[in-house]
Design a protein around this motif. Structure first.
Motif: not given
Length: 202
Positions: A69-80, A23-40
């Motif tokens: 799994t590799a995680l990515s954030f939408t929108p990207p995390l702020s510099p702070g 299996d190979e998939r990209v999906e939203t795995v959880f959410r932070l207050p400021t971003a959606r966290v996707e896992g590949a």
């Protein structure tokens, strides 16, 4: 070159263990207050052991699994917001998701165990958590008890790697006489191979 959005696992490690990508998939795995966290995610099955069990008993099921799994954030995390600030949240969410996956696979009595710190092959430090669970095998009149490990770390992005394996040899569990070598493997062998795979994820 592998797709940059997916984690990389060395092909020789997978080949030596008889692992097959299932299996190979990209999906939203959880959410932070400021971003959606996707896992590949790439999920692997121990096809060699699966085939050996089917040849010996006629039972066709997954006995071990491994995923990365590799995680990515939408929108990207702020510099702070640095990785260290959200790593505890990512770790907690990943562990909860792993326990839920075991339940989704039909396992019961899912229990969280000890933690360990290891250095992965990239040089980063990961924290591992163990899980135990059991599954009644109606087709084998036996109960499969497993140990699972889930590791989370941040290096070149956030990585999650996990898997599970039987707590006894499959020959003993299934009462197979004159078994294939693959069915005689001890839990310590399974553990060593899984932890090597987890550390190899990039």
């Amino acid at each position: 070159m592998p797709d940059a959005s997916f984690p990389d696992v060395p092909a020789d490690r997978l080949r030596d263990g008889g692992w097959t990508l299932v299996d190979e998939r990209v999906e939203t795995v959880f959410r932070l207050p400021t971003a959606r966290v996707e896992g590949a995610t790439r999920v692997y099955d121990d096809a060699e052991t699966r085939a050996a069990v089917e040849a010996a008993t006629g039972i066709d099921r997954q006995w071990r699994f491994f995923f990365a799994t590799a995680l990515s954030f939408t929108p990207p995390l702020s510099p702070g917001i640095g990785p260290a600030m959200i790593l505890p949240t990512v770790r907690s969410e990943a562990q909860s998701a792993f326990a839920d996956q075991l339940r989704d696979r039909g396992f019961e009595d899912v229990e969280r165990g000890r933690t360990e710190r290891v250095r992965v092959d990239s040089g980063d430090r990961a924290r591992l958590r163990t899980y135990s669970a059991s599954l009644a095998l109606d087709d084998a009149d036996a109960t499969l008890s497993i140990t699972g490990w889930v590791g989370v770390w941040h290096g070149d992005g956030f990585r999650i790697a996990a898997g599970a394996y039987p707590d006894r040899s499959l020959a003993a569990l299934l009462g197979v006489s004159d078994p294939d070598d693959a069915l005689q493997r001890a839990p310590s062998d399974y553990q060593s191979e899984l932890l090597t795979l987890i550390r190899a994820v990039h």
